[in-house]
Write a protein that holds these residues in place. Structure first.
Motif, mmCIF file in Angstrom:
data_model
loop_
_atom_site.group_PDB
_atom_site.id
_atom_site.type_symbol
_atom_site.label_atom_id
_atom_site.label_comp_id
_atom_site.label_asym_id
_atom_site.label_seq_id
_atom_site.Cartn_x
_atom_site.Cartn_y
_atom_site.Cartn_z
ATOM 1 N N PRO A 72 0.787 -1.350 -0.057
ATOM 2 C CA PRO A 72 -0.217 0.099 0.145
ATOM 3 C C PRO A 72 0.933 1.104 -0.016
ATOM 4 N N HIS A 73 0.478 2.465 -0.655
ATOM 5 C CA HIS A 73 1.437 3.459 -0.708
ATOM 6 C C HIS A 73 0.239 4.714 -0.905
ATOM 7 N N ASP A 74 0.672 5.913 -0.540
ATOM 8 C CA ASP A 74 -0.010 6.930 -1.011
ATOM 9 C C ASP A 74 0.410 7.758 -2.069
ATOM 10 N N ALA A 88 2.779 10.321 -1.820
ATOM 11 C CA ALA A 88 4.071 10.070 -0.787
ATOM 12 C C ALA A 88 5.299 10.670 -1.222
ATOM 13 N N ALA A 89 5.736 10.458 -2.503
ATOM 14 C CA ALA A 89 6.950 11.264 -3.062
ATOM 15 C C ALA A 89 6.849 12.696 -2.677
ATOM 16 N N ARG A 90 5.788 13.520 -2.890
ATOM 17 C CA ARG A 90 5.974 15.013 -2.328
ATOM 18 C C ARG A 90 6.033 15.166 -1.000
ATOM 19 N N VAL A 91 5.242 14.130 -0.182
ATOM 20 C CA VAL A 91 5.331 14.192 1.383
ATOM 21 C C VAL A 91 6.831 13.867 1.958
ATOM 22 N N ASN A 92 7.356 12.773 1.299
ATOM 23 C CA ASN A 92 8.602 12.730 1.628
ATOM 24 C C ASN A 92 9.749 13.698 1.182
ATOM 25 N N ILE A 93 9.517 14.649 0.234
ATOM 26 C CA ILE A 93 10.123 15.475 -0.144
ATOM 27 C C ILE A 93 10.179 16.758 0.817
ATOM 28 N N ALA A 120 13.643 18.477 7.645
ATOM 29 C CA ALA A 120 14.871 17.714 8.222
ATOM 30 C C ALA A 120 15.943 18.435 8.069
ATOM 31 N N LEU A 121 16.322 18.828 6.607
ATOM 32 C CA LEU A 121 17.554 19.459 6.329
ATOM 33 C C LEU A 121 17.605 20.995 7.015
ATOM 34 N N LYS A 122 16.682 21.441 7.136
ATOM 35 C CA LYS A 122 16.492 23.021 7.618
ATOM 36 C C LYS A 122 16.991 22.648 9.043
ATOM 37 N N ARG A 128 9.206 16.436 3.909
ATOM 38 C CA ARG A 128 9.760 16.056 5.193
ATOM 39 C C ARG A 128 11.163 16.200 5.176
ATOM 40 N N ALA A 129 11.944 15.690 3.922
ATOM 41 C CA ALA A 129 13.229 15.925 3.948
ATOM 42 C C ALA A 129 13.764 17.401 3.862
ATOM 43 N N VAL A 130 12.988 18.376 3.429
ATOM 44 C CA VAL A 130 13.220 19.530 3.408
ATOM 45 C C VAL A 130 13.357 20.097 4.876
#
Lengths: 193, 68
Positions: free
Chosen positions: B34-36, B39-44, B50-52, B46-48
């Motif tokens: 199962p996937h959203d 999700a790809a945009r959500v992951n990006i 985390a980077l900040k 969240r990664a941004v």
């Protein structure tokens, strides 16, 4: 930094022959796995790109040409059974009997030794995810191989959400060295890095 | 399976990717994890974030080192 989104400190460009002179200044570090990364960029990135095997993107500080970091990507496939080692429920696409899964592989990825500790690797990886997002035909998975002896590298990829799904052993200078195969599912919400 | 569906499946089937029957049986019942779709945009995003945070911590650490 005008023109860059707030979280970006680097400018990207596709590697071209015009950058050849700048590559000689790039050094990933003294460790043997770092020398492989440096050697790839200096010697193989341009010819492999010209041959169509991979694309290399280099990153510099705004309005500079020095290479702060780079990443290479290429299209590849993985055996479905290998992917299922990391994601057991992942199956073939409906209506197709497939034993392989399309992926992009990151053969090499590195930051200049003098610029560690600025989260430039994180930024470069986000750049790649952005590039894939919305790109026609971009695969669900990214994968790469990282020497297990490169502990900071393993920690980096795991922090970004990569999962180990396979391991191979090779000989180097008479010793066993181990390659961790790591995979990232773009379509699955992963824990925050 | 209706003949139309069989034809459609046959067109989709790549001879290089066909797996042996026993492997097909092993795969039977396995569905896509199962996937959203977002999700790809959500992951990006969240990664941004985390980077900040990571950069803020690194700056604080460097400032602390400079003053010590």
């Amino acid at each position: 930094m005008a023109g860059l989104p707030p979280h970006e400190e680097l400018q990207s460009r596709f590697l071209t022959p015009e950058d050849a002179a700048w590559l000689t200044f790039f050094e990933a570090g003294d460790e043997w796995w770092c020398e492989e990364v440096t050697g790839f960029l200096r010697q193989h990135a341009l010819p492999q790109g010209a041959a169509g095997y991979s694309d290399t993107v280099i990153f510099s500080l705004p309005n500079e040409r020095h290479v702060i970091g780079f990443l290479s990507v290429a299209s590849s496939v993985l055996q479905l059974s290998k992917v299922q080692n990391a994601y057991p429920k992942f199956g073939p696409p409906p209506g197709v009997e497939a034993s392989r899964v399309p992926v992009w592989v990151i053969p090499y990825f590195g930051v200049h030794r003098n610029f560690r500790g600025h989260a430039y690797g994180d930024e470069m990886h986000i750049w790649l995810l952005h590039a894939m997002e919305g790109l026609l035909g971009a695969p669900r998975f990214l994968y790469l191989q990282c020497w297990e002896e490169n502990e900071p590298g393993i920690r980096f990829w795991r922090r970004l959400g990569y999962t180990q799904f396979h391991q191979t052993t090779e000989q180097r200078a008479g010793k066993d060295v181990h390659l961790a195969w790591l995979i990232f599912d773009r379509f699955r919400i992963s824990p925050a890095p | 399976m209706k003949s139309e569906e069989m034809e459609k499946t046959a067109k989709l089937r790549d001879p290089d990717l066909v797996v042996p029957p026993e492997a097909t049986q092993q795969l039977a019942g396995i569905v896509d994890a199962p996937h959203d779709p977002t999700a790809a945009r959500v992951n990006i995003a969240r990664a941004v974030e985390a980077l900040k945070q990571r950069r803020a911590q690194q700056r604080a650490r460097r400032a602390s080192t400079a003053h010590s």
